[in-house]
Design an enzyme around this catalytic site. Structure first.
Site, mmCIF file in Angstrom:
data_model
loop_
_atom_site.group_PDB
_atom_site.id
_atom_site.type_symbol
_atom_site.label_atom_id
_atom_site.label_comp_id
_atom_site.label_asym_id
_atom_site.label_seq_id
_atom_site.Cartn_x
_atom_site.Cartn_y
_atom_site.Cartn_z
ATOM 1 N N ASP A 95 -10.580 9.026 15.295
ATOM 2 C CA ASP A 95 -10.803 8.488 14.033
ATOM 3 C C ASP A 95 -11.172 7.073 13.944
ATOM 4 O O ASP A 95 -10.663 6.265 13.093
ATOM 5 C CB ASP A 95 -9.698 8.787 13.193
ATOM 6 C CG ASP A 95 -9.833 8.721 11.745
ATOM 7 O OD1 ASP A 95 -10.984 8.657 11.357
ATOM 8 O OD2 ASP A 95 -8.882 8.598 11.030
ATOM 9 N N GLY B 258 0.808 -1.254 -0.082
ATOM 10 C CA GLY B 258 -0.175 -0.015 0.072
ATOM 11 C C GLY B 258 0.898 1.368 -0.074
ATOM 12 O O GLY B 258 2.058 1.308 0.094
#
Length: 986
Positions: free
Chosen positions: A746, A628
């Site tokens: 978050d 990623g």
């Protein structure tokens, strides 16, 4: 021919024919359609009348080539009307044609007795036709072009003297539109001989202007028309501006516009683009000629766009092709060093050879070498400082500070220019080796309070970054904050900790520490402030009476029982106890509970990394593949093999090259946070790599990736118990964080990672506390954008992030898990989400979601944050559900997929309304009563089956009204199915 014998004209015609057959070269802009002189054999034109009018006469020229002419000379007879018609003439696309007639004509005065009947003119006609086989002359079809008169006529004397008087007349006609046309000549009593007839049209011939080729172009229909023509670039050229010219009616090109340019590697020669010769080049498509290769370069092919540098010479990336090739500079000269304790000043002179460039700069390399072993050197590291800078120096001197005492250093000064990277060589550097002197230690970076009581503070600190010798002792200076160093005390210790006693309770003290070596004391550290407590801590030590200890323990047990009883009573009054103090305002520390330390409170963020994260040798890490890309760089999978431990799979976050100090600090702050956590449901930090590049964060490897993507990939494959187990793991991790006073901010399924055993772990601790004002309600942070749909209302409105706001986010995560990764609030905009939540709407239960789980979600979404459960209560409830699987069998919907309408907690109880009218009035939508009645929805049983299309069909088009009605419909449907209770008791 009545009155004049034909033979009398023949000698003159022979002379005329000799003149007209001498040359048949016509201008390039004229295209001939008919030329009577070029016809082999008889012309065969049609005459009327067939006899006694025009006659075809064949005369041989001086080359014995027959010339076909037509004559008529009926000057003795009145009322002549003699016609001569050509064959059909194809137009060939011309819109205007020209007729050139060469003829001779007899002077009527030279013929006696013909004054009344003799004429000195004839008429020219034309007729357009698509038929090329018309056999007869129909005078009415012809249109007159002009009456033709002779400029000169001949007499009998001219015939005798063989004097040639040939007339040439040109007429034009147009515009023409049919495929072709016929010409006709009418004699009305003249003595005339048609020597030749030529029909042509004009064109602008093919030409090349400004490197653009313009094709043959037929002129326009009018004598003043201009035809615009676009040119095409010649070979090896390209358009600069669109090339255009105008073709005039006279067949001449006018007004050239635009032009083409020869391609790179070509130049204009003789109207063409020809390749550059060997030794020349042209880099761009311009109108300049090829240039000779600049110094120290060459070309060996025709058509070169650049020149190759000679061996040992190079061209920088930003150098123009016209610049000479250059080479790296030689080494700097006259390097001088000046040592001052643990600092070194270097000066040098410019290199003798700059390589032909002016962009000279200098880089300084610092190496620390072992005594007597100059070949065993290593980099000085980031602790050494250079002024003004280490690389890219424009001056010829540098100061180097923060070196170690009594250490051998080798400094290399490299001269570099724009091409140095193409051929780095030791010839470009000069070096010097020095030994530093004795120096005092550097300041201490961090002081920590290990324990604070009413009258004492236990302090500890790390050794200075640069001890510069053996530390002999430490000196601690402290004073009351209000005294501002006017009155202070000194404590000395040989260890890196000490207990400061005899302090006043509830008083702020400021502490400084410095170290001493044989060279003397270093500078004091910066100020560190700590405040003593007000309540004395219980002390149980040697000599404490066992009876007293037993009584203390028993009293503690009784106190705990009383607190539990009070909690149970309070729990009965309220589902969840309201906090007496906001979670983000709780600053006191419970004894024995570890508390999160914000790395951004450290004056030196690197100190937080050193304290909370373990440094790993880069040689222990093997990167296998990229999995990623993050904000700071690539994310890879790999393996970690630490000596003495088994090899494990790890995830590796790397910091991309070219980072700033702030980016490095932000990147490593996540490691400083993760390093403080140790829980099976929190991602585990293995360590960091900061002493070499790239900088890396090493964590455990989670095989199944992020939770949201994992659920979408495995839609419907897990049992409810498995899903609840995942939620229990996430809740347990969040309870641990909450107990440490850490607010995640978050929490979302995308930030939960799943391993091969389906264990879920909370991750992504790099989120900033700084939120921007954004009308779209998507706050930008260092870690990306936080979508509104995961954020608690008070965090959106007041930026108030607490553990309670994390609970709201946890409820959204529950919804994501039970819906297998669906997007919360679907495709609603952020503003619509905010408005819906403010109006009391909440997400409906996902497909097959147990009622108990959806009720827990709704509890997490209570508007008042103090009404929301704590994470400990959430974990306990999930444990009960797991121990009692039957409680998970009741679901809130039998549909294949949940409705996309939000649930309204203000929906009326189904049992409280008995008619559609009552129901509409209860939800304040009575304005639509007639719509429902007219459409046949007269019972609540019919209403509960309605959908959005049904509402639109009966005339309810406002989206907000549709949502309000549908949410109430869904609530009623759920009440019917569940037999009791409301689905959304928010």
């Amino acid at each position: 021919m009545a009155g004049v014998p034909v033979g009398a004209l023949l000698p003159l015609l022979v002379g005329v024919c000799g003149a007209v057959t001498g040359s048949r070269v016509y201008p390039a802009n004229e295209v001939t359609l008919l030329d009577s002189r070029s016809v082999q054999g008889e012309l065969g034109w049609i005459a009327s009348p067939l006899e006694g009018g025009w006659e075809e006469v064949s005369i041989m020229d001086e080359k014995n080539t027959p010339i076909r002419t037509y004559q008529v000379c009926n000057v003795m007879e009145p009322s002549q009307n003699n016609w001569l018609r050509t064959d059909w003439i194809p137009r060939e696309g011309a819109q205007r044609v020209y007729i050139e007639i060469k003829f001779t004509l007899r002077d009527c005065n030279s013929l006696p007795g013909v004054m009344g009947t003799c004429k000195e003119t004839f008429n020219l006609y034309y007729y357009e036709s698509n038929n090329d086989k018309e056999r007869f002359i129909r005078e009415s079809q012809f249109a007159k072009i002009d009456t033709i008169a002779a400029d000169e006529s001949f007499t009998q004397v001219d015939i005798g003297d063989r004097i040639m008087k040939l007339n040439t007349e040109v007429r034009d006609v147009g515009p023409l539109s049919k495929k072709g046309f016929y010409l006709a000549f009418q004699d009305v009593g003249a003595c005339i001989a048609l020597v030749s007839v030529r029909v042509f049209y004009k064109k602008c011939p093919l030409t090349v202007r400004n490197l653009a080729q313009f094709p043959d172009t037929i002129t326009g229909a009018d004598t003043s028309s201009l035809v615009e023509v676009r040119g095409s670039c010649v070979n090896n050229s390209e358009e600069k501006d669109v090339p255009k010219m105008y073709c005039g009616a006279d067949g001449e090109w006018l007004v050239p516009i635009g032009n083409c340019l020869c391609n790179a590697g070509y130049e204009e020669r003789n109207g063409e683009c020809q390749a550059c010769k060997i030794g020349y080049y042209k880099a761009l498509s311009t109108d300049v000629a090829c240039a000779k290769c600049p110094p120290h370069s060459y070309s060996i092919w025709e058509g070169s766009t650049s020149c190759t540098c000679d061996r040992g010479f190079f061209r920088a990336e930003n150098d123009a092709a016209s610049m000479p090739c250059t080479r790296p500079p030689s080494a700097p000269q006259n390097l001088i060093s000046n040592v001052n304790e643990t600092s070194v000043n270097l000066e040098w002179s410019a290199p003798q050879n700059k390589g032909g460039r002016d962009d000279i700069s200098y880089n300084v390399v610092c190496k620390r070498c072992g005594a007597g072993e100059p070949s065993h050197c290593r980099s000085c590291g980031s602790g050494v400082h250079f002024s003004p800078q280490q690389n890219g120096l424009k001056t010829t001197k540098v100061s180097i500070t923060d070196l170690l005492a009594h250490t051998n250093y080798t400094f290399e000064v490299w001269a570099v220019n724009g091409v140095s990277k193409h051929n780095p060589s030791q010839d470009q550097a000069v070096s010097v080796t020095v030994t530093t002197n004795q120096a005092a230690p550097s300041p201490i970076a961090l002081i920590q309070a290990k324990e604070i009581t009413r009258h004492s503070v236990a302090l500890a600190w790390l050794e200075p970054d640069r001890p510069n010798g053996v530390i002999l002792e430490y000196e601690v200076k402290y004073y009351e904050k209000d005294q501002n160093e006017r009155s202070y005390r000194i404590v000395k210790t040989a260890s890196r900790n000490t207990d400061i006693k005899g302090l006043n309770p509830l008083t702020s003290y400021v502490f400084h520490v410095r170290a001493r070596t044989a060279a003397g004391y270093g500078d004091f550290s910066g100020p560190f402030e700590f405040t003593t407590n007000t309540v004395p801590s219980p002390i149980i030590g040697d000599g404490t009476n066992p009876t007293v200890l037993l009584v203390s323990v028993a009293g503690s047990v009784v106190l705990v029982v009383i607190l539990i009883a009070a909690f149970v009573i309070s729990r009965r009054r309220s589902k969840y106890s309201k906090a007496k103090q906001e979670a983000d305002e709780e600053k006191h520390l419970n004894q024995g509970v570890r508390t999160y330390v914000d790395p951004f409170t450290y004056e030196d963020p690197n100190q937080a990394v050193r304290e909370f994260a373990k440094e790993i040798d880069a040689s222990c890490i093997k990167i296998e593949k990229v999995i990623g890309v993050g904000e700071f760089g690539e994310v890879c999978s790999g393996r970690l093999k630490v000596p003495g431990k088994r090899e494990i799979c790890v995830a590796i976050k790397t910091l991309k090259a070219g980072y700033t100090d702030k980016q490095r600090r932000d990147f490593l702050s996540e490691a400083s946070i993760m390093g403080q956590f140790d829980h099976p449901n929190i991602i585990h930090l293995e360590g960091v790599v900061t002493k070499c590049k790239p900088v890396m964060i090493i964590t455990e490897y989670m095989e199944n990736g992020s939770l949201d993507a994992f659920l979408r990939k495995n839609d419907g494959r897990f049992t409810v118990i498995q899903l609840v187990g995942m939620l229990r793991g996430i809740g347990s991790g969040m309870k641990y964080l909450s107990d440490m006073s850490y607010v995640h901010r978050d929490l979302a399924a995308r930030n939960i990672l799943v391993n091969s055993n389906l264990v879920c772990k909370v991750s992504d601790f790099g989120m900033s506390r700084v939120l921007e004002d954004d009308p779209e309600a998507a706050y930008t942070t260092r870690g990306g954008k936080i979508p509104i749909r995961w954020t608690a209302p008070e965090a959106i409105a007041y930026r108030k992030f607490t553990s309670a706001s994390d609970v709201w986010s946890y409820g959204i995560v529950m919804w994501e898990v039970m819906s297998y990764g669906e997007r919360p609030y679907w495709d609603m905009s952020n503003q619509d989400v905010i408005k819906a939540i403010e109006e009391g709407y909440r997400l409906p239960p996902p497909m097959d979601c147990p009622i108990a789980l959806h009720q827990l979600m709704l509890d997490c979404w209570q508007k008042e944050r103090s009404d929301r459960p704590k994470f400990g209560q959430i974990v306990n409830m999930l444990d009960k559900l797991i121990r009692n699987p039957n409680s998970l069998k009741r679901t809130g919907s039998e549909s294949s997929r949940p409705s996309t309408a939000l649930l309204d907690p203000s929906s009326p109880e189904f049992s409280a309304v008995v008619s559609v009218s009552d129901w509409l009035q209860a939800i304040k939508m009575e304005r639509y009563k007639d719509n429902f009645t007219a459409a046949g929805y007269t019972t609540l049983e019919a209403v509960v089956h309605m959908n959005q299309d049904d509402l639109a069909r009966i005339g309810i088009t406002a989206i907000t009204h549709q949502n309000k009605i549908l949410s109430s419909v869904q609530a009623m449907r759920s009440q019917m199915q569940q037999m009791h209770g409301r689905m959304v008791p928010v």
